[in-house]
Write a protein that holds these residues in place. Structure first.
Motif, PDB file in Angstrom:
ATOM      1  N   ARG A 173       0.832  -1.208   0.000  1.00  0.00           N
ATOM      2  CA  ARG A 173       0.000   0.000   0.000  1.00  0.00           C
ATOM      3  C   ARG A 173       0.868   1.260   0.000  1.00  0.00           C
ATOM      4  NH1 ARG A 173      -3.318  -3.040   3.855  1.00  0.00           N
ATOM      5  NH2 ARG A 173      -5.222  -3.720   2.802  1.00  0.00           N
ATOM      6  N   LEU A 177       0.735   4.086  -2.886  1.00  0.00           N
ATOM      7  CA  LEU A 177       0.602   5.513  -2.574  1.00  0.00           C
ATOM      8  C   LEU A 177       1.734   6.321  -3.214  1.00  0.00           C
ATOM      9  CD1 LEU A 177      -0.463   5.610   1.179  1.00  0.00           C
ATOM     10  CD2 LEU A 177      -1.802   6.366  -0.774  1.00  0.00           C
ATOM     11  N   THR A 180       1.224   6.464  -6.971  1.00  0.00           N
ATOM     12  CA  THR A 180       0.108   7.350  -7.280  1.00  0.00           C
ATOM     13  C   THR A 180       0.512   8.808  -7.127  1.00  0.00           C
ATOM     14  OG1 THR A 180      -1.447   5.668  -6.466  1.00  0.00           O
ATOM     15  CG2 THR A 180      -2.287   7.905  -6.719  1.00  0.00           C
ATOM     16  N   GLU A 184       0.524  11.653 -10.056  1.00  0.00           N
ATOM     17  CA  GLU A 184      -0.190  12.928  -9.948  1.00  0.00           C
ATOM     18  C   GLU A 184       0.754  14.122 -10.130  1.00  0.00           C
ATOM     19  OE1 GLU A 184      -3.392  13.340  -9.829  1.00  0.00           O
ATOM     20  OE2 GLU A 184      -3.757  11.171  -9.795  1.00  0.00           O
ATOM     21  N   ILE A 209      -6.359   1.663  -6.456  1.00  0.00           N
ATOM     22  CA  ILE A 209      -5.847   2.936  -5.936  1.00  0.00           C
ATOM     23  C   ILE A 209      -6.852   3.551  -4.971  1.00  0.00           C
ATOM     24  CG2 ILE A 209      -5.228   5.305  -6.569  1.00  0.00           C
ATOM     25  CD1 ILE A 209      -4.096   4.191  -9.173  1.00  0.00           C
ATOM     26  N   ARG A 210      -8.139   3.518  -5.339  1.00  0.00           N
ATOM     27  CA  ARG A 210      -9.180   4.090  -4.482  1.00  0.00           C
ATOM     28  C   ARG A 210      -9.251   3.337  -3.156  1.00  0.00           C
ATOM     29  NH1 ARG A 210     -13.905   3.316  -2.472  1.00  0.00           N
ATOM     30  NH2 ARG A 210     -13.916   1.191  -3.255  1.00  0.00           N
ATOM     31  N   THR A 212      -6.931   1.619  -1.700  1.00  0.00           N
ATOM     32  CA  THR A 212      -5.715   1.893  -0.925  1.00  0.00           C
ATOM     33  C   THR A 212      -5.799   3.248  -0.236  1.00  0.00           C
ATOM     34  OG1 THR A 212      -4.361   0.560  -2.428  1.00  0.00           O
ATOM     35  CG2 THR A 212      -3.209   2.168  -1.061  1.00  0.00           C
ATOM     36  N   ASN A 213      -6.254   4.245  -0.973  1.00  0.00           N
ATOM     37  CA  ASN A 213      -6.388   5.591  -0.399  1.00  0.00           C
ATOM     38  C   ASN A 213      -7.371   5.606   0.768  1.00  0.00           C
ATOM     39  OD1 ASN A 213      -4.599   6.595  -2.278  1.00  0.00           O
ATOM     40  ND2 ASN A 213      -6.177   7.302  -3.690  1.00  0.00           N
ATOM     41  N   ALA A 217      -6.297   6.371   4.642  1.00  0.00           N
ATOM     42  CA  ALA A 217      -6.961   7.509   5.281  1.00  0.00           C
ATOM     43  C   ALA A 217      -7.637   7.063   6.579  1.00  0.00           C
ATOM     44  CB  ALA A 217      -7.980   8.128   4.333  1.00  0.00           C
TER      45      ALA A 217
END
Length: 233
Positions: A173, A177, A180, A184, A209-210, A212-213, A217
């Motif tokens: 993870r 991150l 990603t 970005e 990705i979603r 993992t985020n 969080a």
């Protein structure tokens, strides 16, 4: 069933190695169960330090790291297909993080122990124990310099590999991150550039990705809330 078999075989190997070092059978079993489950409980109040055995420290350190690796990689070994193992980014980063942490901690605590062997042993054991989230101890690392303690806190959050018995956020993870974030930043600097994030040479899909985020969080939120809750005491 194959993964359970791998778990049992590695556990038996650890018991055998600990018995070979003179540890009583009951103690060897309990220490192995705690190592395999990366739980860290010991029958000694002083944890593994209570055995005063450098051999046991090395054995448990190695097996803590073995149980922190993705068990699917052991399955590839059984299939005699080692190419995916060498291509596995998470494993390379995990071993790299462990090696870098051991070196950094060893250098930082070099004046606290009389021999180079003991310095390396203490650093290796605590790094393996913390990154696997086992929680064993052989030293009062609260007395270690600030840098070493900070490294251990970071390792606690990073954790072991995905598909292992260890906890933490997981190295995979953290990698996702990082990739990603890189993606970005590239697109922010060069809006026309297509910069897909890849893991082990494969494209990381948006759903991964979603997820993992969201996980990271939630992890950070719960950690922060728990930190403030405990600070009230």
């Amino acid at each position: 069933m194959i993964l359970y078999g791998i778990y049992v075989v590695i556990s038996i190997l650890e018991v055998v190695f600990l018995l070979a070092g003179g540890m009583p059978l009951y103690d060897a079993l309990v220490s192995t169960f705690a190592t395999a489950g990366t739980g860290g409980f010991s029958v000694k109040n002083a944890s593994i330090a209570g055995y005063n055995s450098p051999y046991a420290e090395y054995v448990i350190s190695v097996f803590l790291l073995l149980f922190s690796i993705n068990f699917n990689l052991y399955f590839f070994i059984l299939l005699k297909n080692i190419k995916p193992i060498f291509k596995n980014e998470e494993l390379r980063w995990f071993l790299g993080i462990v090696a870098a942490s051991v070196i950094a901690v060893a250098v930082n605590i070099r004046n606290m122990y009389p021999t180079v062997e003991e310095i390396i042993r203490k650093a290796l054991f605590q790094v393996a124990s913390i990154i696997s989230t086992a929680g064993f101890s052989t030293a009062d690392f609260d007395r270690w310099p600030e840098l070493s303690r900070s490294i251990l806190v970071c390792l606690m959050l990073i954790g072991a590999c995905a598909g292992s018995t260890g906890g933490g956020i997981k190295v995979s993870r953290i990698l996702i991150l990082g990739k990603t974030l890189g993606k970005e930043l590239k697109q922010a600097l060069h809006p026309q550039v297509v910069a897909p994030a890849r893991m082990d040479g494969k494209l990381i899909n948006h759903e991964t990705i979603r997820a993992t985020n969201v996980f990271v969080a939630a992890y950070i939120f719960i950690f922060a809330a728990s930190f403030f809750l405990i600070s009230l005491d």
